[in-house]
Design an enzyme around this catalytic site. Structure first.
Site, PDB file in Angstrom:
ATOM      1  N   TYR A 126       0.838  -1.207   0.000  1.00 54.70           N
ATOM      2  CA  TYR A 126       0.000   0.000   0.000  1.00 54.70           C
ATOM      3  C   TYR A 126       0.875   1.260   0.000  1.00 54.70           C
ATOM      4  O   TYR A 126       0.688   2.150  -0.818  1.00 54.70           O
ATOM      5  CB  TYR A 126      -0.920  -0.004   1.221  1.00 54.70           C
ATOM      6  CG  TYR A 126      -1.715   1.275   1.380  1.00 54.70           C
ATOM      7  CD1 TYR A 126      -2.640   1.659   0.419  1.00 54.70           C
ATOM      8  CD2 TYR A 126      -1.536   2.101   2.492  1.00 54.70           C
ATOM      9  CE1 TYR A 126      -3.369   2.837   0.563  1.00 54.70           C
ATOM     10  CE2 TYR A 126      -2.270   3.261   2.648  1.00 54.70           C
ATOM     11  CZ  TYR A 126      -3.180   3.626   1.679  1.00 54.70           C
ATOM     12  OH  TYR A 126      -3.891   4.796   1.815  1.00 54.70           O
ATOM     13  N   TRP A 151      -5.154   8.234   9.419  1.00 51.99           N
ATOM     14  CA  TRP A 151      -6.201   7.915  10.399  1.00 51.99           C
ATOM     15  C   TRP A 151      -7.486   8.699  10.121  1.00 51.99           C
ATOM     16  O   TRP A 151      -8.055   9.338  11.001  1.00 51.99           O
ATOM     17  CB  TRP A 151      -5.701   8.196  11.814  1.00 51.99           C
ATOM     18  CG  TRP A 151      -4.584   7.302  12.293  1.00 51.99           C
ATOM     19  CD1 TRP A 151      -3.648   6.668  11.532  1.00 51.99           C
ATOM     20  CD2 TRP A 151      -4.279   6.950  13.645  1.00 51.99           C
ATOM     21  NE1 TRP A 151      -2.784   5.940  12.312  1.00 51.99           N
ATOM     22  CE2 TRP A 151      -3.143   6.095  13.620  1.00 51.99           C
ATOM     23  CE3 TRP A 151      -4.837   7.274  14.874  1.00 51.99           C
ATOM     24  CZ2 TRP A 151      -2.577   5.567  14.777  1.00 51.99           C
ATOM     25  CZ3 TRP A 151      -4.252   6.749  16.028  1.00 51.99           C
ATOM     26  CH2 TRP A 151      -3.148   5.903  15.978  1.00 51.99           C
TER      27      TRP A 151
END
Length: 277
Positions: A126, A151
């Site tokens: 990723y 986040w």
């Protein structure tokens, strides 16, 4: 001004659309994967030349970190080739491009807040594919904004909603307490992206809310605000092993924003309170 938002059905895409709708001079083009496959170069060229946006904001990505470890070709197609196609197509018509990136371009092994000038060293597929996306956008369109975040939560599936849902069927939850980062609201990220575009402040930027915490700390604050009585216990990453290694310390400092446009993000506690209330 005409703005194309890819991945418009995701958390950030939805928030950008909401904020841009308040601006009467903006015409929005919103696409999902069923509308535009960004990994298909001919489809991208045709769509961009037909609609001629002034700015492309690419929110489309394969963000399933563990899935990227096994679906490697798909990860490169969506996270690297897709941004390349959009950057070239935008450059051909003189348009700007915003590429949304991630804290995973760093190793997360250094216990210090990371600026845009720190060494990049992705450990996962990723992270590697998102980094390649950054590089290809930079190489193919000089009018670029690369915005790294972490986040993220907003309108859609996210950690906050997962924890609240789990609390409904569990009296005790274990949550990782050895990974640090900064929970970031799509509201703050979208505001920053819009300001960067308005100021034509090209370059690489970090954009997260201010402060830092662990996933355990974050969960405790979510439950405190919501009045949830489920007991939260700290645990280690080793207890929740996953295919892709998570960064131990991925606190990003919005240094380029501080030096240029100005950092308009809020402390993470303030942002999550607003989101939950």
């Amino acid at each position: 001004m005409k703005i194309l938002i890819t991945g418009a059905n995701g958390q950030l895409g939805r928030e950008l659309a909401n904020q841009y709708k308040e601006k009467k001079t903006i015409e929005l083009i919103l696409t999902r994967r069923s509308d535009l496959d960004i990994s298909n170069i001919n489809e991208v060229y045709s769509f961009v030349n037909r609609n001629k946006p002034d700015v492309i904001i690419n929110c489309a990505a394969l963000t399933a970190v563990d899935k990227c470890e096994t679906e490697i070709d798909m990860a490169y197609k969506i996270n690297a080739i897709g941004p390349k196609n959009l950057a070239i197509a935008a450059n051909e018509i003189g348009a700007e491009i915003v590429q949304v990136s991630t804290d995973y371009v760093f190793s997360g092994n250094i216990d210090k807040s990371l600026t845009e000038f720190d060494k990049i060293d992705p450990l996962t597929i990723y992270g590697k594919t998102k980094l390649e996306g950054e590089i290809l956008v930079r190489n193919h369109n000089p009018k670029h904004y690369i915005v790294r975040t972490a986040w993220l939560y907003g309108d859609g599936n996210n950690f906050v909603k997962t924890m609240i849902k789990l609390s409904e069927t569990n009296t005790t939850l274990k949550v990782v307490n050895d990974q640090k980062g900064t929970p970031t609201s799509t509201v703050d990220l979208a505001r920053t992206i819009i300001k960067l575009v308005e100021d034509k402040n090209y370059g690489i930027f970090h954009c997260t809310c201010k402060g830092e915490c662990t996933w355990y700390d974050f969960t405790k604050e979510i439950f405190r605000i919501k009045g949830i009585t489920t007991t939260v216990l700290p645990c280690t990453s080793e207890e929740f092993k996953r295919p892709a290694k998570r960064p131990e310390y991925s606190v990003l400092r919005n240094y380029m924003l501080e030096l240029t446009t100005g950092d308009i993000t809020r402390p993470w506690q303030e942002a999550i309170y607003e989101y939950l209330k």
